[in-house]
Motif scaffolding. Structure first.
Motif, short mmCIF file in Angstrom:
data_model
loop_
_atom_site.label_atom_id
_atom_site.label_comp_id
_atom_site.label_asym_id
_atom_site.label_seq_id
_atom_site.Cartn_x
_atom_site.Cartn_y
_atom_site.Cartn_z
N PHE A 123 0.85 -1.19 0.00
CA PHE A 123 0.00 0.00 0.00
C PHE A 123 0.88 1.25 0.00
CE2 PHE A 123 -3.00 -3.10 1.63
CZ PHE A 123 -4.20 -2.71 1.07
N GLU A 124 0.43 2.29 -0.67
CA GLU A 124 1.12 3.57 -0.68
C GLU A 124 0.36 4.62 0.13
OE1 GLU A 124 1.66 4.61 -4.78
OE2 GLU A 124 2.74 2.75 -5.20
N ARG A 125 -0.96 4.50 0.16
CA ARG A 125 -1.82 5.47 0.85
C ARG A 125 -2.95 4.73 1.56
NH1 ARG A 125 -0.98 6.68 -3.93
NH2 ARG A 125 -2.99 5.98 -4.71
N ILE A 126 -3.32 5.29 2.69
CA ILE A 126 -4.48 4.81 3.45
C ILE A 126 -5.38 6.02 3.67
CG2 ILE A 126 -5.29 3.75 5.59
CD1 ILE A 126 -3.45 1.89 4.02
N THR A 127 -6.64 5.91 3.30
CA THR A 127 -7.58 6.99 3.58
C THR A 127 -8.32 6.69 4.87
OG1 THR A 127 -9.34 6.00 2.25
CG2 THR A 127 -7.89 7.59 1.14
N VAL A 128 -8.74 7.76 5.53
CA VAL A 128 -9.45 7.65 6.80
C VAL A 128 -10.63 8.62 6.76
CG1 VAL A 128 -9.29 7.82 9.31
CG2 VAL A 128 -7.24 7.23 7.97
N ASP A 129 -11.85 8.10 6.93
CA ASP A 129 -13.02 8.94 7.17
C ASP A 129 -13.10 9.07 8.69
OD1 ASP A 129 -13.40 8.60 4.46
OD2 ASP A 129 -15.21 7.40 4.64
N ALA A 130 -12.58 10.16 9.22
CA ALA A 130 -12.38 10.29 10.67
C ALA A 130 -13.55 10.93 11.38
CB ALA A 130 -11.13 11.11 10.94
N ALA B 29 -1.72 13.50 14.40
CA ALA B 29 -0.51 13.22 15.18
C ALA B 29 0.20 11.96 14.68
CB ALA B 29 -0.85 13.08 16.67
N MET B 30 -0.55 11.06 14.07
CA MET B 30 0.02 9.83 13.52
C MET B 30 0.59 10.04 12.12
SD MET B 30 -0.31 7.40 15.80
CE MET B 30 0.22 8.71 16.87
N GLY B 31 0.51 11.28 11.60
CA GLY B 31 1.10 11.59 10.32
C GLY B 31 0.12 11.73 9.17
N ALA B 32 -1.16 11.56 9.42
CA ALA B 32 -2.16 11.74 8.36
C ALA B 32 -2.29 13.24 8.05
CB ALA B 32 -3.51 11.17 8.79
N VAL B 33 -2.76 13.53 6.85
CA VAL B 33 -3.03 14.91 6.46
C VAL B 33 -4.48 15.00 6.01
CG1 VAL B 33 -0.66 15.47 5.85
CG2 VAL B 33 -2.17 14.55 4.12
#
Length: 154
Positions: free
Chosen positions: A106-113, A123-127
Motif C-alpha cells: 500500500f502507498e496510501r491509506i484513507t481515513v473517514d475520521a 498526530a500519527m502523520g495523516a493529512v
C-alpha cells in the motif's frame, strides 16, 4: 500488549466495543443508534478487511481494519476500549496498520475520521485532504484524511 488477527467469532464483541468507543465522545443515544449499522462488523469481513485486535491478558483493548487493495487502502475502523484511551493502544494499532500496509504494497491509506479523532490521526502523520459524507447521519460531513505509507526500504 499483543496485536493479533481478529477471529470471525469476535465480530459481535468488536462491534459492541466500537459503539462504546464512539459513545466516549459524548454522543447521545440516538446518534449512537444511527451509527450502529455502520459500526457493526460482519464476521465474513474480518479476514478480508485485515482486522487486528490489541489484546492484553486475554482482554481485547481495541481493533483496527485495513480494507482495499494496493496501492490505496482504507482504515475502515479503529476503536479503543474507553477505559484504556490514552494508554497507547491506538498508537500501537496504527503502527501495526502501517507495517502491514507497507508489507502488502500500500502507498496510501484513507481515513473517514470522526471529528473528535482527527487530532489523533494528524498526530500519527495523516493529512487532511477534504471531507466526506457520513455513512450514518445524513448531512453530516467527516474529515477525510490520507496517511502515506512508507515503502519497506525507505
Amino acid at each position: 500488549m499483543l496485536i493479533r488477527p481478529a477471529r470471525p467469532s469476535e465480530a459481535a464483541a468488536l462491534s459492541a466495543l466500537a459503539l462504546r468507543s464512539k459513545a466516549h465522545w459524548g454522543y447521545d443515544a440516538a446518534f449512537i443508534e444511527a451509527c450502529r449499522a455502520e459500526l457493526t462488523l460482519d464476521p465474513d469481513r474480518i479476514g478480508p478487511d485485515r482486522t487486528a485486535v490489541a489484546e492484553e491478558d486475554g482482554r481485547v483493548l481495541g481493533f483496527v481494519t485495513l480494507a482495499g487493495a494496493p496501492p490505496e487502502g482504507e482504515l475502515g475502523m479503529l476503536f479503543v476500549e474507553p477505559a484504556v484511551i490514552g494508554r497507547g493502544v491506538g498508537r500501537r494499532l496504527m503502527g501495526h496498520l502501517r507495517a502491514e500496509a507497507a508489507a502488502l504494497g500500500f502507498e496510501r491509506i484513507t481515513v473517514d475520521a470522526d471529528p473528535n479523532a482527527e487530532p489523533f490521526y494528524l498526530a500519527m502523520g495523516a493529512v487532511r485532504t477534504g471531507t466526506t459524507p457520513s455513512g450514518s447521519v445524513p448531512g453530516r460531513e467527516l474529515p477525510l484524511l490520507t496517511l502515506h505509507v512508507p515503502t519497506p526500504d525507505s
